[in-house]
Design a protein around this motif. Structure first.
Motif, PDB file in Angstrom:
ATOM      1  N   HIS A 419       0.832  -1.208   0.000  1.00 37.82           N
ATOM      2  CA  HIS A 419       0.000   0.000   0.000  1.00 37.82           C
ATOM      3  C   HIS A 419       0.864   1.254   0.000  1.00 37.82           C
ATOM      4  O   HIS A 419       1.848   1.364   0.723  1.00 37.82           O
ATOM      5  N   SER A 450      -8.353   8.417   3.894  1.00 39.67           N
ATOM      6  CA  SER A 450      -8.994   7.102   3.788  1.00 39.67           C
ATOM      7  C   SER A 450     -10.487   7.214   3.509  1.00 39.67           C
ATOM      8  O   SER A 450     -11.106   6.271   3.025  1.00 39.67           O
ATOM      9  N   ARG A 469      -0.985   0.662   6.451  1.00 37.59           N
ATOM     10  CA  ARG A 469      -1.831  -0.524   6.289  1.00 37.59           C
ATOM     11  C   ARG A 469      -1.065  -1.820   6.568  1.00 37.59           C
ATOM     12  O   ARG A 469       0.154  -1.835   6.721  1.00 37.59           O
ATOM     13  N   ASP A 563      -4.186   0.119  11.671  1.00 35.15           N
ATOM     14  CA  ASP A 563      -3.982  -1.322  11.483  1.00 35.15           C
ATOM     15  C   ASP A 563      -2.993  -1.890  12.491  1.00 35.15           C
ATOM     16  O   ASP A 563      -2.561  -3.041  12.354  1.00 35.15           O
TER      17      ASP A 563
END
Length: 667
Positions: A419, A450, A469, A563
């Motif tokens: 990502h 996001s 991510r 995350d």
């Protein structure tokens, strides 16, 4: 009976004749091709037919002198290695670039073309040439294309700042490798009926460079036709026109290009100037040398945070500096001064190089100037992206391609299956012949946004910041696992033939305690993690929280999404798997930008989170809060990490040791 036997013998001989002659003929052909044939230096060898013209094949093995060659030391003999020359200064052959493979029918100004232009035209179109295609291009025939080259459009609208009714105005040119076609050697812009003096061999483009802009006097492009490539001297080839481009704004053109006076559109009010720029010969940007510690074991990193440059020369924000005009240029002057004072080995731009928000409507013109203060000093540099860098249309991967074409750039795109854009690793090596990896620098893309929504006019309004991510976490752990452990503290090779160049600095660590561990690491990304604002560790020696610097002057800048990069990535990457070495983390410091009036360093669970603080007059700030830059001064071959900030007033603020001798203990 005899006649029948002769008949059968003749028929059998005839049936064997074909295969025998085939074998004999094939053998003779191989003998000629592999043994007897010797090619001659005729036109068939020196030239070959390309898709549209003759291509030159270099026959000589001689190489042009390099601009980056290193002169031998006094007293050294030719052919004998000089043991006093540092490994990063030794002359290496430049990467072989096959210039004949570069496409002739594609406009890409960062390609180092050595082929000249044969014809130039200016065309105005009522529709976007991307949609209009050949409808907007100059007339041509297949015969002209084969001789002079196909028309190539410079994909930059000269009327972009001319208003909605001005249409599209583009430069077109032909490029050729033929040796018998005369090439363009000079360009001028002249008003009205003016002509170059003397006017022989000069050709005028029929359409004005201000066509479609009401109320502006005409300005015409004139180009001079010189000799053909086959009749040019080396000096003439080095000065012929090899590329055209367009610059918006009053700042510097792209590396290797020059402005052509006067501007096709002048700056007035909110309208930025438009300039035609050109390149002569080949201008390959100098490469950065390998990152390395000095012989005294030092390496210095300067962090430049949140430039927020625009196509314009910038507007000053939140500063007492007076007068304060052209904030982008003032910021570059400040950076140049800081570079002279600090003399860093690496500069890290930690995101938001571009202001976005509609002011960087031509990102290429902004990228041409953002690192100019650093490249002018010949300092290697790296960069990560911020949330504003991609707001005005140019994707990050295209921005990386442009950054890599600038001098001394170390920027990398990173793996495409991870990502973001700009996830990469740089390694700093020892100065001795072992080239030991002593310091790791991680760079990650913390993303832009996001979540967001489209308004009634189709404009995107962000509602949530992006975050690191899971694929980036996996990538980081994989990169960390690939790094070999070394014996620390590091001691360079100390052969007697090296004399006293490895003399230790006075404050360098000399320890009996040695361990096998990965090198220390610093990490840079733009937006902070949620853990950046967690409760600070306590200093066991003083009982005070480990939080030094200005904070709390603005809202927290972290994303709401997460995350778990800190717990699942940073905390898992230890410098050693040996329990006896403790649970020290590989990454000692995380450097962020994003928050312009936050510049503290806070330790959380053994890892330091440090903000760079706003260093640009073009970004928001706070009255009374000086612009500043964070410095990481690494010594003892990577063991000791010290940091401080240098302000615009040359004050050194909050000097402290983050890791190594003199740093707060972990427990």
């Amino acid at each position: 009976m005899v006649s029948f036997s002769c008949y059968r013998f003749g028929r059998g001989l005839r049936s064997m004749c074909a295969p025998i002659m085939t074998v004999v003929g094939f053998s003779l052909m191989l003998t000629y091709v592999l043994v007897l044939y010797q090619p001659t230096r005729g036109p068939g060898i020196t030239q070959r037919m390309g898709w549209q013209s003759w291509e030159v094949v270099t026959l000589s093995d001689e190489k042009a002198p390099s601009n980056h060659s290193t002169s031998p030391s006094a007293g050294s003999s030719p052919g004998v290695p000089d043991t006093n020359v540092d490994w990063w200064n030794t002359t290496k052959p430049d990467e072989k670039l096959d210039l004949s493979s570069l496409p002739l029918d594609v406009w890409s100004p960062i390609l180092p073309h050595d082929t000249g232009l044969s014809e130039i035209a200016v065309k105005r179109c009522v529709m976007d040439p991307i949609m209009g295609g050949d409808f907007c291009a100059p007339d041509s025939t297949s015969e002209q294309d084969a001789i002079k080259g196909k028309w190539v459009r410079v994909a930059r609208n000269l009327n972009l700042e001319g208003g909605y009714m001005s249409g599209w105005l583009n430069i077109y040119y032909r490029r050729t490798r033929r040796q018998d076609v005369n090439l363009v050697t000079d360009i001028q812009l002249l008003p009205g009926s003016d002509k170059p003096e003397p006017s022989d061999r000069w050709v005028k483009a029929a359409t004005s460079l201000r066509s479609g802009v009401i109320g502006t006097p005409p300005l015409y492009l004139w180009y001079k036709i010189g000799n053909s490539a086959g009749n040019m001297s080396a000096k003439e080839k080095a000065n012929m026109i090899t590329e055209l481009d367009v610059l918006y704004g009053e700042d510097v053109p792209w590396y290797g290009f020059e402005k052509l006076e006067p501007p096709t559109l002048s700056q007035h009010g909110r309208v930025e100037a438009t300039w035609l720029t050109y390149r002569r010969g080949i201008k390959i940007p100098p490469r950065a040398p390998p990152l390395h510690f000095s012989h005294s074991g030092k390496f210095k990193v300067l962090q430049v945070a949140d430039l927020h440059f625009s196509v314009s020369q910038g507007l000053c924000k939140d500063t007492l500096l007076s007068p304060c005009e052209h904030s982008d240029n003032l910021t570059n002057s400040l950076i140049s001064h800081v570079l002279e004072q600090e003399k860093p080995d690496l500069v890290v731009f930690s995101g938001d190089q571009l202001n976005g928000q509609g002011s960087t409507w031509d990102p290429k013109s902004v990228l041409a100037k953002f690192a100019r203060a650093v490249t002018d000093k010949g300092v290697p540099w790296a960069a990560v992206f911020g949330n504003h860098d991609e707001e005005d249309g140019l994707p990050k991967d295209q921005q990386v391609a442009l950054m890599k074409a600038l001098p001394y750039s170390l920027v990398e795109r990173g793996p495409k299956d991870v990502h973001g854009v700009g996830n990469y690793v740089l390694k700093v090596h020892s100065p001795d012949a072992s080239k030991t990896h002593l310091l790791t620098l991680y760079f990650l893309d913390s993303g832009s946004y996001s979540k967001g929504m489209l308004d009634w006019f189709g404009f995107f309004t962000p509602t949530a910041y992006d975050y690191i991510r899971q694929t980036q976490i996996d990538w980081f752990l994989q990169e960390s696992a690939s790094i070999n452990q070394i014996e620390r503290p590091f001691t360079p090779d100390s052969g007697k033939d090296l004399g006293n160049i490895w003399g230790r600095q006075e404050d360098q660590i000399i320890s009996d305690h040695r361990k096998l561990a990965k090198p220390n690491a610093l990490m840079f990304f733009h937006m902070p993690l949620p853990e950046t604002y967690a409760k600070a560790d306590m200093n066991p020696s003083t009982g005070r929280p480990l939080d030094v610097g200005v904070t709390g002057q603005e809202p927290a800048g972290n994303a709401k999404g997460n995350d778990g990069f800190f717990e699942k990535g940073i905390m898992k990457a230890l410098e050693s798997g040996n329990v006896a070495n403790g649970n020290a983390h590989e990454v000692k410091v995380i450097g962020n930008g994003h928050c312009h009036v936050t510049e503290n360093c806070r330790r959380v669970k053994g890892v330091w989170f440090c903000f760079g603080g706003g260093g640009s007059y073009s970004g928001y700030g706070r009255i009374g809060f000086d612009r500043r830059f964070r410095v990481y001064d690494i010594s003892d071959y990577g063991e000791t990490i010290r940091t401080y900030k240098r302000t615009e007033k040359d004050e050194i603020v909050d000097e402290m040791v983050l890791a190594g001798k003199g740093s707060p203990p972990l427990s």
